[in-house]
Design a protein around this motif. Structure first.
Motif, short mmCIF file in Angstrom:
data_model
loop_
_atom_site.label_atom_id
_atom_site.label_comp_id
_atom_site.label_asym_id
_atom_site.label_seq_id
_atom_site.Cartn_x
_atom_site.Cartn_y
_atom_site.Cartn_z
N MET A 80 0.84 -1.20 0.00
CA MET A 80 0.00 0.00 0.00
C MET A 80 0.88 1.26 0.00
N ALA A 81 1.89 1.27 0.85
CA ALA A 81 2.81 2.41 0.88
C ALA A 81 3.54 2.56 -0.45
N ALA A 82 3.91 1.44 -1.04
CA ALA A 82 4.60 1.48 -2.34
C ALA A 82 3.70 2.09 -3.41
N ASN A 83 2.42 1.78 -3.38
CA ASN A 83 1.50 2.34 -4.37
C ASN A 83 1.31 3.84 -4.17
N LEU A 84 1.37 4.29 -2.94
CA LEU A 84 1.29 5.73 -2.68
C LEU A 84 2.52 6.45 -3.24
N VAL A 85 3.68 5.81 -3.09
CA VAL A 85 4.90 6.38 -3.69
C VAL A 85 4.75 6.47 -5.20
N LYS A 86 4.25 5.39 -5.82
CA LYS A 86 4.05 5.38 -7.28
C LYS A 86 3.11 6.49 -7.72
N ALA A 87 2.13 6.81 -6.86
CA ALA A 87 1.15 7.84 -7.20
C ALA A 87 1.71 9.25 -7.02
N GLY A 88 2.95 9.36 -6.53
CA GLY A 88 3.59 10.66 -6.44
C GLY A 88 3.61 11.29 -5.06
N PHE A 89 3.15 10.56 -4.05
CA PHE A 89 3.15 11.11 -2.70
C PHE A 89 4.53 10.93 -2.06
N ASP A 90 4.85 11.85 -1.16
CA ASP A 90 6.05 11.75 -0.35
C ASP A 90 5.69 10.92 0.88
N VAL A 91 6.15 9.68 0.92
CA VAL A 91 5.73 8.74 1.97
C VAL A 91 6.88 8.49 2.94
N ALA A 92 6.67 8.88 4.19
CA ALA A 92 7.60 8.55 5.27
C ALA A 92 6.97 7.42 6.07
N GLY A 93 7.66 6.30 6.17
CA GLY A 93 7.07 5.12 6.81
C GLY A 93 7.82 4.66 8.03
N HIS A 94 7.07 4.19 9.00
CA HIS A 94 7.66 3.64 10.22
C HIS A 94 7.00 2.31 10.53
N THR A 95 7.81 1.34 10.96
CA THR A 95 7.31 0.04 11.38
C THR A 95 8.35 -0.57 12.30
N ARG A 96 7.97 -1.65 12.97
CA ARG A 96 8.90 -2.26 13.94
C ARG A 96 9.93 -3.15 13.28
N SER A 97 9.66 -3.60 12.05
CA SER A 97 10.58 -4.56 11.43
C SER A 97 11.52 -3.89 10.44
#
Length: 297
Positions: A19-36
């Motif tokens: 899902m985050a990858a698709n947001l990047v493809k759509a042109g959004f600036d995506v900052a992501g955080h997760t435990r892994s």
């Protein structure tokens, strides 16, 4: 018009990563955080910005999306002392795409609104493949104006995007979705056992079923894997067990009687008790075979 650009994405698991990858493809600036570490690496490979802390993902974001395993996780990440509400600026769209209890969604929305945020509960259906392809079904609860504002973001993730009512309504629809999906998988499992026990070619049988009234997206996407006994998790049985608990809780709260749903909850619990909670939810086929005294070579 609200035009989001910066997105903070919390939770980069089986569903969250694509899902985050698709947001990047759509042109959004995506900052992501997760435990892994693996989730952060996947985001980096997709062109997003992995960050090591929740505050860094949330601060300055126009939209914050959470995609987490369960209600307690959402409460901790959003409502905790160092959570989303502590760092998000007023006016931020807060879109929780986890599958949680409707009453938890309502409580989170009330707390977010008190801080000046614009909360939506927007759980999804379509599994890992739907997330990868960007064709998820998204059921959204919250204010109509906030739903409209979230349109450009949600359109990058799904193709069926429906505003279903006020806060918590999205989670109620998702509970109903999980009831139907589990029921369909169980019936498909029983059909496969019946066909094979009767000496009928199950591949041919499912081909006919798919073309008639018994056809479904579950059969189209899951049938071949079930016949091959491939249970690599696209959606773990453990999580579907959790979701059926949410459904039963919501039904109890609403005064709705769901007898088949209660049975499905027990069947999924039995599958987990046999050590198969980490398998895909189509492993209900294994439990059904065991009840019939059959195993597949």
């Amino acid at each position: 018009m609200f035009m989001p650009d910066a997105i903070g994405f919390i939770g980069l698991g089986i569903m969250g990563s694509p899902m985050a990858a698709n947001l990047v493809k759509a042109g959004f600036d995506v900052a992501g955080h997760t435990r892994s570490r693996a989730g952060l690496d996947r985001l980096a490979a997709a062109g997003g910005r992995p960050v090591t802390g929740l505050a860094e993902a949330v601060t300055g974001a126009d939209v914050v999306i959470t995609m987490l395993p369960d209600s307690p996780d959402v409460e901790q990440v959003i409502l905790g002392p160092d959570g989303v509400l502590a760092h998000a600026r007023p006016g931020t769209l807060l879109i929780d795409m986890s599958t949680i209890r409707p009453r938890t969604a309502r409580a989170v929305a009330a707390a977010a609104a008190d801080r000046g945020l614009r909360p939506l509960d927007a759980p999804v259906s379509g599994g890992e493949q739907g997330a990868v392809e960007g064709v998820l079904s998204i059921m959204v609860g919250g204010a109509a104006a906030d739903f409209e504002a979230a349109g450009p973001v949600l359109s990058a993730l799904g193709t069926t995007i429906v505003h279903v009512g006020p806060s918590g309504a999205g989670q109620t629809v998702k509970a109903a979705n999980q009831l139907v999906v589990a029921g369909t998988i169980q019936l498909l499992a029983e059909a496969i056992v019946l066909l094979e026990a009767s000496g009928v070619d199950a591949h041919a049988g499912l081909q006919v079923l798919a073309g008639g009234l018994a056809g479904s997206t579950v059969l189209d996407r899951k049938g071949a894997g079930m016949l091959a006994r491939t249970f690599t998790p696209g959606f773990r049985s453990d999580l579907h067990h959790k979701d059926l608990g949410i459904m039963l809780d919501a039904a109890r709260e609403a005064g709705a009687v769901v007898p088949v749903g209660a049975l499905l909850g027990q069947l999924m619990a039995a599958l987990r008790a046999q050590g198969d909670g980490g398998l895909d939810h189509t492993a209900l086929l294994l439990a059904t075979e065991r009840m019939s005294g059959r195993t597949h070579d």
